[in-house]
Design a protein around this motif. Structure first.
Motif, PDB file in Angstrom:
ATOM      1  N   ALA A  56       0.917  -1.181  -0.026  1.00  0.00           N
ATOM      2  CA  ALA A  56      -0.175   0.101  -0.020  1.00  0.00           C
ATOM      3  C   ALA A  56       0.827   1.042  -0.029  1.00  0.00           C
ATOM      4  O   ALA A  56       0.450   2.196  -0.690  1.00  0.00           O
ATOM      5  CB  ALA A  56      -0.768  -0.107   1.271  1.00  0.00           C
ATOM      6  N   ARG A  57       1.917   1.332   0.725  1.00  0.00           N
ATOM      7  CA  ARG A  57       2.802   2.478   0.802  1.00  0.00           C
ATOM      8  C   ARG A  57       3.386   2.631  -0.425  1.00  0.00           C
ATOM      9  O   ARG A  57       3.604   3.693  -0.901  1.00  0.00           O
ATOM     10  CB  ARG A  57       3.904   2.264   1.973  1.00  0.00           C
ATOM     11  CG  ARG A  57       3.400   2.147   3.486  1.00  0.00           C
ATOM     12  CD  ARG A  57       3.050   3.593   3.838  1.00  0.00           C
ATOM     13  NE  ARG A  57       1.898   4.336   3.359  1.00  0.00           N
ATOM     14  CZ  ARG A  57       0.618   4.073   3.639  1.00  0.00           C
ATOM     15  NH1 ARG A  57       0.389   3.363   4.420  1.00  0.00           N
ATOM     16  NH2 ARG A  57      -0.166   4.798   3.072  1.00  0.00           N
ATOM     17  N   LYS A  58       3.970   1.546  -1.244  1.00  0.00           N
ATOM     18  CA  LYS A  58       4.437   1.622  -2.455  1.00  0.00           C
ATOM     19  C   LYS A  58       3.577   2.443  -3.344  1.00  0.00           C
ATOM     20  O   LYS A  58       3.947   3.346  -4.169  1.00  0.00           O
ATOM     21  CB  LYS A  58       4.958   0.198  -2.925  1.00  0.00           C
ATOM     22  CG  LYS A  58       5.806   0.377  -4.003  1.00  0.00           C
ATOM     23  CD  LYS A  58       6.543  -0.969  -4.171  1.00  0.00           C
ATOM     24  CE  LYS A  58       7.144  -1.242  -5.628  1.00  0.00           C
ATOM     25  NZ  LYS A  58       7.400  -2.764  -5.767  1.00  0.00           N
ATOM     26  N   ILE A  59       2.503   2.012  -3.559  1.00  0.00           N
ATOM     27  CA  ILE A  59       1.199   2.763  -4.443  1.00  0.00           C
ATOM     28  C   ILE A  59       0.973   4.032  -3.901  1.00  0.00           C
ATOM     29  O   ILE A  59       1.076   4.841  -4.955  1.00  0.00           O
ATOM     30  CB  ILE A  59      -0.022   1.879  -4.282  1.00  0.00           C
ATOM     31  CG1 ILE A  59       0.289   0.252  -4.886  1.00  0.00           C
ATOM     32  CG2 ILE A  59      -0.992   2.475  -5.362  1.00  0.00           C
ATOM     33  CD1 ILE A  59      -0.998  -0.464  -4.538  1.00  0.00           C
ATOM     34  N   ALA A  60       1.009   4.322  -2.788  1.00  0.00           N
ATOM     35  CA  ALA A  60       0.609   5.592  -2.046  1.00  0.00           C
ATOM     36  C   ALA A  60       1.845   6.542  -2.664  1.00  0.00           C
ATOM     37  O   ALA A  60       1.655   7.505  -3.096  1.00  0.00           O
ATOM     38  CB  ALA A  60       0.505   5.868  -0.555  1.00  0.00           C
ATOM     39  N   ASP A  61       3.053   5.982  -2.417  1.00  0.00           N
ATOM     40  CA  ASP A  61       4.488   6.722  -2.794  1.00  0.00           C
ATOM     41  C   ASP A  61       4.024   7.356  -4.404  1.00  0.00           C
ATOM     42  O   ASP A  61       4.176   8.267  -4.914  1.00  0.00           O
ATOM     43  CB  ASP A  61       5.522   6.218  -2.719  1.00  0.00           C
ATOM     44  CG  ASP A  61       5.975   6.106  -1.374  1.00  0.00           C
ATOM     45  OD1 ASP A  61       5.449   6.781  -0.626  1.00  0.00           O
ATOM     46  OD2 ASP A  61       7.165   5.612  -1.425  1.00  0.00           O
ATOM     47  N   HIS A  62       3.688   6.496  -5.158  1.00  0.00           N
ATOM     48  CA  HIS A  62       3.652   6.599  -6.561  1.00  0.00           C
ATOM     49  C   HIS A  62       2.361   7.453  -6.816  1.00  0.00           C
ATOM     50  O   HIS A  62       2.623   8.520  -7.651  1.00  0.00           O
ATOM     51  CB  HIS A  62       3.292   5.378  -7.468  1.00  0.00           C
ATOM     52  CG  HIS A  62       4.338   4.255  -7.709  1.00  0.00           C
ATOM     53  ND1 HIS A  62       5.596   4.630  -7.729  1.00  0.00           N
ATOM     54  CD2 HIS A  62       4.420   2.973  -7.720  1.00  0.00           C
ATOM     55  CE1 HIS A  62       6.485   3.730  -7.708  1.00  0.00           C
ATOM     56  NE2 HIS A  62       5.567   2.522  -7.734  1.00  0.00           N
ATOM     57  N   ILE A  63       1.599   7.659  -6.049  1.00  0.00           N
ATOM     58  CA  ILE A  63       0.301   8.470  -6.245  1.00  0.00           C
ATOM     59  C   ILE A  63       0.890   9.930  -5.511  1.00  0.00           C
ATOM     60  O   ILE A  63       0.826  10.906  -6.526  1.00  0.00           O
ATOM     61  CB  ILE A  63      -0.966   8.049  -5.471  1.00  0.00           C
ATOM     62  CG1 ILE A  63      -1.398   6.848  -6.011  1.00  0.00           C
ATOM     63  CG2 ILE A  63      -1.962   9.067  -5.426  1.00  0.00           C
ATOM     64  CD1 ILE A  63      -2.566   6.038  -5.572  1.00  0.00           C
ATOM     65  N   HIS A  64       1.353   9.867  -4.610  1.00  0.00           N
ATOM     66  CA  HIS A  64       1.762  11.184  -3.978  1.00  0.00           C
ATOM     67  C   HIS A  64       2.952  11.887  -4.917  1.00  0.00           C
ATOM     68  O   HIS A  64       3.155  13.135  -5.195  1.00  0.00           O
ATOM     69  CB  HIS A  64       2.489  11.110  -2.811  1.00  0.00           C
ATOM     70  CG  HIS A  64       1.021  10.729  -1.624  1.00  0.00           C
ATOM     71  ND1 HIS A  64      -0.064  11.497  -1.691  1.00  0.00           N
ATOM     72  CD2 HIS A  64       0.934   9.707  -1.031  1.00  0.00           C
ATOM     73  CE1 HIS A  64      -0.809  11.043  -0.920  1.00  0.00           C
ATOM     74  NE2 HIS A  64      -0.218   9.936  -0.255  1.00  0.00           N
ATOM     75  N   THR A  65       3.846  11.119  -5.466  1.00  0.00           N
ATOM     76  CA  THR A  65       5.035  11.696  -6.215  1.00  0.00           C
ATOM     77  C   THR A  65       4.437  11.945  -7.580  1.00  0.00           C
ATOM     78  O   THR A  65       5.231  12.430  -8.681  1.00  0.00           O
ATOM     79  CB  THR A  65       6.259  10.749  -6.305  1.00  0.00           C
ATOM     80  OG1 THR A  65       5.936   9.538  -6.828  1.00  0.00           O
ATOM     81  CG2 THR A  65       6.756  10.842  -5.105  1.00  0.00           C
ATOM     82  N   GLY A  66       3.110  11.661  -8.104  1.00  0.00           N
ATOM     83  CA  GLY A  66       2.808  12.095  -9.427  1.00  0.00           C
ATOM     84  C   GLY A  66       2.766  10.897 -10.536  1.00  0.00           C
ATOM     85  O   GLY A  66       2.380  11.065 -11.489  1.00  0.00           O
ATOM     86  N   ARG A  67       3.684   9.877 -10.082  1.00  0.00           N
ATOM     87  CA  ARG A  67       3.763   8.988 -11.261  1.00  0.00           C
ATOM     88  C   ARG A  67       2.572   8.194 -11.428  1.00  0.00           C
ATOM     89  O   ARG A  67       2.499   7.603 -12.564  1.00  0.00           O
ATOM     90  CB  ARG A  67       4.884   7.707 -10.645  1.00  0.00           C
ATOM     91  CG  ARG A  67       6.378   8.231 -11.013  1.00  0.00           C
ATOM     92  CD  ARG A  67       7.235   7.336 -10.265  1.00  0.00           C
ATOM     93  NE  ARG A  67       7.277   7.729  -9.044  1.00  0.00           N
ATOM     94  CZ  ARG A  67       8.015   6.926  -7.915  1.00  0.00           C
ATOM     95  NH1 ARG A  67       8.534   5.934  -8.519  1.00  0.00           N
ATOM     96  NH2 ARG A  67       7.968   7.279  -6.797  1.00  0.00           N
ATOM     97  N   LEU A  68       1.870   8.127 -10.563  1.00  0.00           N
ATOM     98  CA  LEU A  68       0.187   7.645 -10.866  1.00  0.00           C
ATOM     99  C   LEU A  68      -0.489   8.814 -10.627  1.00  0.00           C
ATOM    100  O   LEU A  68      -1.102   9.339  -9.651  1.00  0.00           O
ATOM    101  CB  LEU A  68      -0.238   6.516  -9.996  1.00  0.00           C
ATOM    102  CG  LEU A  68       0.557   5.193  -9.961  1.00  0.00           C
ATOM    103  CD1 LEU A  68       0.220   4.267  -9.101  1.00  0.00           C
ATOM    104  CD2 LEU A  68      -0.165   4.513 -11.327  1.00  0.00           C
ATOM    105  N   ALA A  69      -1.205   9.166 -11.933  1.00  0.00           N
ATOM    106  CA  ALA A  69      -1.923  10.556 -11.825  1.00  0.00           C
ATOM    107  C   ALA A  69      -3.414  10.287 -11.260  1.00  0.00           C
ATOM    108  O   ALA A  69      -3.924   8.941 -11.424  1.00  0.00           O
ATOM    109  CB  ALA A  69      -2.025  10.859 -13.126  1.00  0.00           C
ATOM    110  N   PRO A  70      -4.121  11.309 -10.794  1.00  0.00           N
ATOM    111  CA  PRO A  70      -5.500  11.182 -10.276  1.00  0.00           C
ATOM    112  C   PRO A  70      -6.140  10.432 -11.545  1.00  0.00           C
ATOM    113  O   PRO A  70      -6.054  10.810 -12.782  1.00  0.00           O
ATOM    114  CB  PRO A  70      -5.889  12.652 -10.211  1.00  0.00           C
ATOM    115  CG  PRO A  70      -4.521  13.275  -9.747  1.00  0.00           C
ATOM    116  CD  PRO A  70      -3.459  12.546 -10.822  1.00  0.00           C
ATOM    117  N   GLY A  71      -7.164   9.628 -11.495  1.00  0.00           N
ATOM    118  CA  GLY A  71      -8.069   8.984 -12.191  1.00  0.00           C
ATOM    119  C   GLY A  71      -7.418   7.689 -13.044  1.00  0.00           C
ATOM    120  O   GLY A  71      -8.003   7.003 -13.597  1.00  0.00           O
ATOM    121  N   THR A  72      -6.159   7.470 -12.548  1.00  0.00           N
ATOM    122  CA  THR A  72      -5.529   6.414 -13.358  1.00  0.00           C
ATOM    123  C   THR A  72      -6.029   4.970 -12.857  1.00  0.00           C
ATOM    124  O   THR A  72      -6.364   4.958 -11.631  1.00  0.00           O
ATOM    125  CB  THR A  72      -3.935   6.222 -12.781  1.00  0.00           C
ATOM    126  OG1 THR A  72      -3.470   7.376 -13.453  1.00  0.00           O
ATOM    127  CG2 THR A  72      -3.147   5.256 -13.660  1.00  0.00           C
TER     128      THR A  72
END
Ligand SMILES: Cc1ncc(COP(=O)(O)O)c(C=O)c1O
Length: 491
Positions: free
Chosen positions: A15-31
């Motif tokens: 979960a933390r790994k995915i959250a990191d990707h989201i917070h650093t913008g590697r996973l954009a909103p809506g992806t």
């Protein structure tokens, strides 16, 4: 960390790994996120682990599940309410006057039929009740006189040996003879204060601070000096240094690992700086480490005691938050004040309950404590996340909420001008109990704050009760913020 613990925490790491990707913008909103099956292959983790990871992120409000379509990054993943502001107390010592008010609040807590958001007590389901009952039964069947006689200070030798072994985890190397067993952490703090200071002395504490600390200072006729306290970093040594240049402080009483109610954690460098600063001024530090074992991050934080070279740190804790509050077994490692503490302990309560000391020593010796703690921390972490999500969704705009790094309480700052005592009374009418902010300071500066305990598992009734508190808060909040829900405002 043992293998079993690693797999238990695996879902959180994913979960933390995915959250990191989201917070650093590697996973954009809506992806759209990978399917559970695909991520399980990618991460070499079980389907259940991935499902737990996605569910955790959903509770945290970072991702959302869409029916038949899978999990998606939320459009507004950062919409948790902000943290409370750093406190700015008046920096004037004062005799403590809240004891009567807090006693009244505690009377209600003793009545069982309220939704239990007030007392920071873990639910029985989280405690090793069966194991302890088995151990106690075995003690009562023994043919010797185990537990019958006084276990005079410093207390049970086996328990002190176990504490000595555990002290390595706290960054210390304490021997069995460095400990005195006490009747809970409250007695440890009380003995510590009495050993280092006299009536009238000025004791520097965090702001907010646990009301039991304020009451103890009041009971001993000492004065409290509240220090500025950051919601996640605790007291900053530079602030204390500035104060020490201007005035005398007789002792500090702090909880560097997870202040109650903030859940703040002083970084190790700050702890080292604090201990060094206090040593230069010859000021003793009474360290309350009662929540140290309930860290929500991967590693157990070091104690300030681990940086102590002059014997000026008196480390205090107990098993009340982790194993059995009713056993009333705690301890103090008082450094250079050992003889004094031992003498006052004898005068205070003669000795601590002997069968309970034997039972805890046995529980630790059998290696059950670590396994139990890892399960407990996992549940507490989930319970805190769920509470924070309910607060995010149901409390009025302008609310702030802590990000505890340990322990199991949330500190909620309501929109400025909201009277939390009024909120408390309205909550009681709805059979909901919580702690209003006035209990956590001598300067009545937390009138708009409440503390919510997350010691119980969430069910529909408790979820509805917390949402109800949010609804009342919205009614009581001054006009400009009332009525708007955080979630609605920001989406
Ligand atoms: C920060 C803190 N210190 C001390 C205590 C008292 O601990 P005990 O029950 O072991 O006396 C508590 C209990 O709530 C606490 O929160």
């Amino acid at each position: 960390m043992c293998g079993m613990q690693q797999s238990r925490f695996r879902y959180r790491a994913v979960a933390r790994k995915i959250a990191d990707h989201i917070h650093t913008g590697r996973l954009a909103p809506g992806t759209r996120l990978p399917s559970v099956r695909r991520l399980s292959r990618q991460e070499d983790a079980s389907i259940t682990t991935i499902l737990h990871a996605y569910e955790l992120l959903e509770r945290e409000g970072v991702v959302e599940a869409r029916p038949q379509s899978g999990y998606f990054v939320r459009a507004d993943p950062d919409r948790m309410p902000p943290e409370p502001k750093e406190s700015q107390p008046p920096l004037r010592p004062a005799y403590v006057e809240i004891a009567d008010t807090v006693s009244d609040l505690l009377k209600i807590t003793r009545q069982g039929d309220y939704v239990p958001f007030a007392a920071a007590i873990p639910a029985s389901e989280l405690l090793p009740v069966r194991q302890l009952q088995r151990i106690m039964a075995a003690i009562s069947r023994r043919t010797d006189d185990a537990g019958i006689h006084y276990d005079l200070p410093p207390g049970n030798p086996e328990l002190r040996s176990q504490l000595s072994r555990r002290s390595i985890d706290w960054g210390c190397r304490l021997g069995p003879d460095d400990f005195i067993i006490t009747t809970g952490c409250m007695e440890a703090l009380n003995l510590g204060l009495r050993s280092v200071a006299r009536p009238g002395a000025v004791i520097a504490i965090e702001s907010p601070a646990y009301y039991g600390i304020l009451m103890t200072i009041a009971g001993l006729g000492m004065q409290a000096l509240e220090l500025p306290t950051h919601p996640s970093l605790g007291v900053r040594p530079a602030d204390l240094e500035r104060i020490l240049k201007r005035r005398k402080i007789d002792a500090c009483l702090l909880a560097p690992n997870f202040n109650n109610p903030l859940g703040s954690l002083m970084p190790d460098e700050s702890k080292a700086e604090l201990v060094e600063l206090l040593a230069r001024h010859e000021v003793p530090l009474i360290e309350d480490d009662i929540y140290g074992d309930l860290h929500l991050g991967e590693t157990r934080p070091r104690t300030a005691k681990s940086f102590d070279r002059k014997g000026l740190v008196l480390l205090c804790s107990s098993f009340s938050k982790t194993v059995a509050p009713g056993y009333r077994v705690g301890y103090i490692a008082p450094g250079r004040y050992f003889e004094k503490v031992e003498q006052i302990k004898f005068m205070n309560t003669v000795a601590t309950n002997a069968p309970c000391q034997i039972a805890l020593a046995e529980f630790l010796r059998a290696g059950q404590y670590e396994r139990h703690l890892s399960r407990m921390r996992e549940s507490l972490s989930d319970q805190i996340q769920s509470a924070a999500a309910i607060i995010r969704d149901t409390f009025p705009a302008g609310t702030r909420v802590s990000r505890p790094q340990g322990g199991f309480v949330l500190w909620v700052e309501l929109p400025p001008g909201t009277d939390s005592h009024h909120l408390y009374n309205r909550a009681l009418e709805n059979r909901i109990n919580l702690m209003p902010g006035l209990a956590f300071s001598n300067s009545d500066r937390f009138r708009s704050c409440i503390r919510i305990s997350c010691g119980h598992a969430w069910n529909d009734a408790r979820r509805a009760a917390l949402a109800k508190v949010g609804g009342i808060a919205a009614e009581l909040a001054p006009k400009n913020s009332a009525g708007k829900k955080l979630a609605k405002k920001k989406s």
